[in-house]
Scaffold this active site. Structure first.
Site, PDB file in Angstrom:
ATOM      1  N   HIS A  38     -52.818  15.354   3.707  1.00 13.15           N
ATOM      2  CA  HIS A  38     -53.605  16.328   4.470  1.00 13.15           C
ATOM      3  C   HIS A  38     -52.696  17.355   5.151  1.00 13.15           C
ATOM      4  O   HIS A  38     -52.980  18.543   5.166  1.00 13.15           O
ATOM      5  CB  HIS A  38     -54.462  15.626   5.522  1.00 13.15           C
ATOM      6  CG  HIS A  38     -55.809  15.232   5.016  1.00 13.15           C
ATOM      7  ND1 HIS A  38     -56.002  14.154   4.190  1.00 13.15           N
ATOM      8  CD2 HIS A  38     -57.037  15.789   5.185  1.00 13.15           C
ATOM      9  CE1 HIS A  38     -57.292  14.062   3.898  1.00 13.15           C
ATOM     10  NE2 HIS A  38     -57.939  15.035   4.482  1.00 13.15           N
ATOM     11  N   LYS A 103     -63.772   5.516   6.964  1.00 12.70           N
ATOM     12  CA  LYS A 103     -64.438   4.582   7.880  1.00 12.70           C
ATOM     13  C   LYS A 103     -64.195   5.041   9.303  1.00 12.70           C
ATOM     14  O   LYS A 103     -63.130   5.575   9.608  1.00 12.70           O
ATOM     15  CB  LYS A 103     -63.949   3.154   7.662  1.00 12.70           C
ATOM     16  CG  LYS A 103     -62.499   2.929   8.014  1.00 12.70           C
ATOM     17  CD  LYS A 103     -62.103   1.475   7.811  1.00 12.70           C
ATOM     18  CE  LYS A 103     -60.623   1.242   8.033  1.00 12.70           C
ATOM     19  NZ  LYS A 103     -60.220   1.065   9.430  1.00 12.70           N
TER      20      LYS A 103
END
Lengths: 183, 280
Positions: A38, A103
């Site tokens: 990222h 999650k």
């Protein structure tokens, strides 16, 4: 709560109809990326450079799979905690990203970007990594091989089971679900 | 004097790294099964069912239960009458980690430096806690610790006036704010007393206990039971999606402390509460 089968890439109308709590079965291509990847993707965007893959309508799965044992498509591959990607996510959504799988809850800036551009955040079952690997039929590293488990992989998934955790109108299964069972 | 070959330690560490990652303990499995029976949320129940199926696949196919196969933490009780032969202890343990994580196709999740962030490529070094004890015992716990649950750890230096209520509030509030991130249902390890660093280590050591075991001190045994009920009343549930099974157990380890202090630490294990022990 509705149930859907969706194929990637996703269109905005697919995303907008999803409501927190819906069960979705995903098929097609999803890309893996976590913290280190990222950081690199957002650095490329800041420099105005091209990304290693187009994000248009795509889904990123936050996972760093275990090494692939002989005879398998991939090693165990469950989701990692998503909040660590929050600082980078709005920029990716602005560049076409339509879905994320991970999650745990996302922050307000991510939710704002999801609302504005029509993106959805799915939860997969953390720690059900061997089970999840059965729904991944292909895996190929397409960028940042030096990052090992954190490299960007193109995964082919079939009936990959996820739950809509946070939707494009601000719905949130974590707050709603927990409130229901709090005593 | 007992002599233990360093190569034997390497071999056992490698074996336990793999076993811990492939096979969930019987106590944990039983606790998840019981959770599945009593969970009221349909989503929560489905998640617990998936975890049981996952554990079965992992064991049968020798695949990691979770892709985060952890940083290897070792708790070692080393008798002062033991002599390690043919190499040094730390090297022997790290060699075992290297071997286990390579041969077992386990993920390498360790960086050589926290800010340079370059992977060491073999999951070394392990974090080793050694306690020198009388006699010739060599008792080693191999604990692969995942990052998601570890990141939700907390330490607080409470005021003595905060007392047991302060400890309870700290534990409950920590589990509530951790929410979905540590992969509930969790095992809650609590260190109370000692110094700043000792209570943190004790909170992790507490996670080694078998689920269902009683604390030897009746006061702490009752406190553990009360906290388990309260934590499960938070409604966090499996994966934080809501439900009544938020924790499988609460374990407390207490230690003597300074008159001015009441340190408390919390360390969480995800539902893949992995730890294996060997005695040599």
């Amino acid at each position: 709560m509705a149930e859907y089968s969706l194929k990637t890439p996703l269109e905005e109308k697919d995303v907008r109809k999803l409501v927190a709590g819906d069960k979705v079965s995903l098929s097609g291509i999803v890309y893996t990326a976590r913290d280190a990847a990222h950081k690199r993707l957002v650095e490329l965007l800041e420099q105005g450079k091209e990304l290693p893959m187009s994000l248009e309508g795509q889904i990123i799965y936050y996972v760093g799979p275990a090494p692939t044992p002989p005879g398998k498509a991939i090693g165990s591959a469950g989701p990692t905690t998503s909040y660590r990607m929050d600082p980078y996510t709005p920029a990716l959504i602005e560049n076409g990203l339509k879905g994320m799988i991970g999650k745990g809850e996302r922050n307000e800036k991510v939710v704002d970007a999801m609302k504005e551009h029509g993106a959805v955040y799915f939860a997969a079952t953390g720690g059900a990594a061997a089970l999840i690997s059965k729904r991944i039929t292909g895996a190929e590293v397409i960028a940042y091989e030096d990052l090992g488990a954190e490299a960007i992989r193109e995964l082919t998934v079939e009936d990959f089971p996820v739950i809509v955790a946070q939707d494009s109108s601000g719905g949130n299964i974590y707050t709603e679900g927990q409130k229901k069972y709090r005593k | 004097m007992k002599e233990i070959d360093a190569a034997k330690i390497t071999k056992e560490v490698a074996r336990l790294c793999m076993e811990a990652n492939f096979e969930l303990g019987e106590d944990v499995l039983k606790a998840i099964e019981e959770g599945f029976e009593k969970e009221e949320s349909p989503v929560g129940k489905e998640i617990l069912r998936q975890l049981l199926e996952n554990a079965e696949i992992a064991k049968t196919e020798r695949m990691p239960i979770c892709q985060d196969t952890g940083l290897t933490v070792i708790f070692l009780e080393l008798g002062q009458d033991v002599r390690i032969m043919g190499g040094d202890l730390e090297t022997a343990i790290n060699e075992g980690v290297r071997k286990g994580y390579t041969e077992g196709y386990l993920r390498k999740s360790v960086l050589g430096d926290p800010l340079e962030r370059v992977n060491t490529g073999d999951n070394t070094p392990a974090v080793i806690h050694t306690k020198i004890v009388p006699g010739d015992v060599f008792r080693m716990y191999v604990v692969p610790k995942g990052g998601g649950s570890e990141n939700m750890s907390r330490v607080a230096m409470l005021k003595p006036a905060d007392g047991v209520d302060g400890v309870k509030e700290f534990v409950i509030e920590s589990v509530r704010t951790a929410s979905a991130n540590p992969c509930p249902p969790v095992v809650v390890g609590v260190g109370v007393g000692g110094t700043f660093e000792q209570c943190a280590i004790n909170s992790k050591r507490a996670l080694l206990r078998e689920i269902g075991s009683e604390h030897p001190n009746p006061f702490y045994s009752e406190l553990e039971k009360e906290l388990l009920v309260k934590v499960n009343e938070l409604g966090v549930g499996p994966q934080g999606l809501g439900g009544i099974v938020t924790a499988l157990a609460v374990f407390i380890e207490a230690a003597p402390c300074h008159i001015a202090s009441l340190p408390v630490a919390l360390n969480l294990n995800c539902h893949a509460a992995r730890h294996k022990m060997v005695e040599l």
